[in-house]
Each structure stands twice: as C-alpha cells, then as structure tokens.
Design a protein around this motif. Sequence first.
Motif, PDB file in Angstrom:
ATOM      1  N   TYR A   1      41.283  12.646 101.501  1.00 59.03           N
ATOM      2  CA  TYR A   1      42.083  12.542 102.717  1.00 59.03           C
ATOM      3  C   TYR A   1      42.478  13.930 103.192  1.00 59.03           C
ATOM      4  O   TYR A   1      42.518  14.891 102.412  1.00 59.03           O
TER       5      TYR A   1
ATOM      6  N   GLN B   1      44.806  16.655 103.838  1.00 61.88           N
ATOM      7  CA  GLN B   1      46.149  17.022 103.366  1.00 61.88           C
ATOM      8  C   GLN B   1      46.812  18.021 104.317  1.00 61.88           C
ATOM      9  O   GLN B   1      48.028  18.160 104.336  1.00 61.88           O
TER      10      GLN B   1
ATOM     11  N   ALA C   1      47.659  10.325 104.299  1.00 56.19           N
ATOM     12  CA  ALA C   1      47.881  10.539 102.870  1.00 56.19           C
ATOM     13  C   ALA C   1      48.423   9.286 102.194  1.00 56.19           C
ATOM     14  O   ALA C   1      48.002   8.925 101.086  1.00 56.19           O
TER      15      ALA C   1
ATOM     16  N   CYS D   1      46.415   7.313  99.279  1.00 56.27           N
ATOM     17  CA  CYS D   1      46.992   7.212  97.936  1.00 56.27           C
ATOM     18  C   CYS D   1      47.368   5.769  97.593  1.00 56.27           C
ATOM     19  O   CYS D   1      47.243   5.340  96.436  1.00 56.27           O
TER      20      CYS D   1
ATOM     21  N   GLY E   1      43.060  15.628  98.032  1.00 58.32           N
ATOM     22  CA  GLY E   1      43.466  16.178  99.318  1.00 58.32           C
ATOM     23  C   GLY E   1      42.476  17.239  99.770  1.00 58.32           C
ATOM     24  O   GLY E   1      42.085  18.113  98.996  1.00 58.32           O
TER      25      GLY E   1
ATOM     26  N   PHE F   1      52.149  12.045  96.689  1.00 58.68           N
ATOM     27  CA  PHE F   1      51.422  12.934  97.590  1.00 58.68           C
ATOM     28  C   PHE F   1      52.371  13.815  98.393  1.00 58.68           C
ATOM     29  O   PHE F   1      53.556  13.517  98.563  1.00 58.68           O
ATOM     30  N   ASN F   2      51.821  14.910  98.862  1.00 54.42           N
ATOM     31  CA  ASN F   2      52.501  15.770  99.816  1.00 54.42           C
ATOM     32  C   ASN F   2      51.464  16.258 100.826  1.00 54.42           C
ATOM     33  O   ASN F   2      50.262  16.216 100.554  1.00 54.42           O
ATOM     34  N   VAL F   3      51.928  16.679 101.977  1.00 56.27           N
ATOM     35  CA  VAL F   3      51.020  17.191 102.995  1.00 56.27           C
ATOM     36  C   VAL F   3      51.386  18.639 103.308  1.00 56.27           C
ATOM     37  O   VAL F   3      52.499  19.089 103.010  1.00 56.27           O
ATOM     38  N   ARG F   4      50.448  19.358 103.916  1.00 54.26           N
ATOM     39  CA  ARG F   4      50.664  20.767 104.228  1.00 54.26           C
ATOM     40  C   ARG F   4      50.351  21.016 105.700  1.00 54.26           C
ATOM     41  O   ARG F   4      49.211  21.363 106.052  1.00 54.26           O
TER      42      ARG F   4
END
Length: 342
Positions: free
Chosen positions: A78, A80, A92, A96, A108, A328-331
């Motif tokens: 996915y 990220q 995300a 997940c 990610g 999860f985390n995104v940036r």
Amino acid sequence: MIVLGVESSCDETGIALHDSQRGLLAHALHSQVAMHEEYGGVVPELASRDHIRRAIPLLEQVLQQSGLPRSAIDAIAYTQGPGLAGALLVGASIACGLGLALDRPVLGIHHLEGHLLSPLLASDPPEFPFVALLISGGHTQLMRVDGVGQYTLLGETLDDAAGEAFDKSAKLLGLGYPGGPAISRLAEFGDPGVYKLPRPMLHSKDLNFSFSGLKTAVLTVVKNQITNICEQDKANVARSFVDAIVDVLVAKCLTALKQTGLKRLVIAGGVGANRQLREALNAAAEKKRFKVFYPELEFCTDNGAMIAFAGAMRLQINPDAAKRDYAFNVRPRWPLDELRAV
C-alpha cells in the motif's frame, strides 16, 4: 508471488494484482476529477471520504477480473506516503485490515518509487541503471536509479512542480481543473513565439528547476490582455507556456545524461503523458543517441498497478520486507532519498 497493490495518496483510488511470474493480472482505478472540478482543486476531506467508498468495490472488481479468490493473495502493498494524510490513512487501514483478516504480510511503499518503477511494466522495460525524470503535480526531480531502492537525487524543483505550473497556468487561462491536459490540448492550436516566456534556470550549472517565475509570466500576459483576450490569444499563451516548460525539461534531461554518462532516460509521473514533451524527448533521443522510456499512458497518473509492482519487486529481492504487523502509520512527507535499499 501475488501482490495486491492499494493506492490512495491523493485523488485516485487504485487497486491491482501483480504476479511476480505472470506480471500484471488485473487493475482498476477510480478518478475523483469530476468531484473536485467544481472546487478548482483537490479537497482533502472529500478525497478521503471517496477513497472509503471506492476501495472495496474496486477490490472486488479486480478479483473478478483476475478470476482469483482473496485467499490467492500472498502479500499486500500500500502507498505509505507521500500524499494527503487522510487519503493515505484510508489505503493503509484497508490494506492492513485485509492483511489481518487474511493473515497476509503487508508492505508500505513509497509513492514516488511506484512512479519510478512503473515504466518497467511496459512491454519494452528499461534496464538499470538509468536517469529518471519524475514529473507530476507535486514533484519534479531528476534521479539516478541503480536498482530498487537505489536512488540518487540529481536535481529537483526549488518551488512549483511542473504539473503544478501546468494547473496554475491553465487556471489563469480559464481552463478549469485539471489544467495540465487542457492547456496541452489548447497549445496545439497556438502559434509559436507570439509571447516570449522565460525558461527559468535553463542555463544554470545544476540540475535544479524553478517554475514559479514562468507561472508569474503567464499571469502578467493574461493581465495585460484581460479586456480583450480571445481564444486564439489563449492558445498562443498556452503554446508559449508549453514550449518553455518542455525546453527546460529536455535540456535538464540531456545535461543529466551527459553528467552521469548513462544512455537510458525514464520519464515517470502524470506530466509524462504530455504529448509535446514526448515528441521533444523522442527527437532529442534520436539526435543524441540515447533511449527514452515511458510508462504506458494508463500508468502515468497514480494507480494501484505501480504499487503492486513495486511491492512485488521488493519482495522478490527480500521476501522478509513485508511484515505481519498491522499497526500502521503514514508519511505525508517522505523524501525519496530517505528510502532504504532492499
């Protein structure tokens, strides 16, 4: 290995299945252009909500096209980052959540890596190493690409990206959103040289770009003609704008190839679909004896296929790159040069 790709970084929802042995199995895409058009640009909250509505139906469409059950998925990739935070969170969470439900590992992917690798999906893919020009609404960068995760930044825009300059200049001409394709179509009816627009940083001794001055020059021309600008004048401005931006992009690409000693140039990102740019690069390639590669037109804009493919390439090199860790985390901001090699 069959990898599901999920793309939701901005205003396109993309889902795809890629098999490391058989290639791309199926992909589906929904564009939000019609929804954002009345606002003149992307509204982040509306984009996020639309991703929620579209992702699962697109997943079912892709599975039906491929003839595969969900259980056939081996891993899920996915986007990220970078992108809109809310939009990224939708993709995300879906990736997940699906990974947890199917007990499949997730990975990610850097959005720009997806674009950089997308020309490898073509029938005539480039070999490493190559110089890549990444041009989109948010990015204009020249990279040296030596392999998956091996990216060296050669130059980038100091202000507006090329795609952003296209959209803003199109808006000044009253062409609406998205402006890039509209201004390129209008330029086909314009006469060259009617308006003398600048070529910012054309003769600089580096590989950086600057397009805000070009946009300002378009604004000045439009303001001077505001009382009597006709359709032909608009076409002439569009032609001069497109010629200026293409001249700069081609010149910087030629300099990058000369400095690196490479003979392969890859064009990636939404502006890579621009007809005038492709014609100019093809002519330069024939004259200077290098080869230029483009993604298929359907993969120039954001799409799930490039994410699935990038995930498959990373997993082919390192099967442990994907994890069964569903927190999860995104940036939203994620410089490409921070991306680790496989």
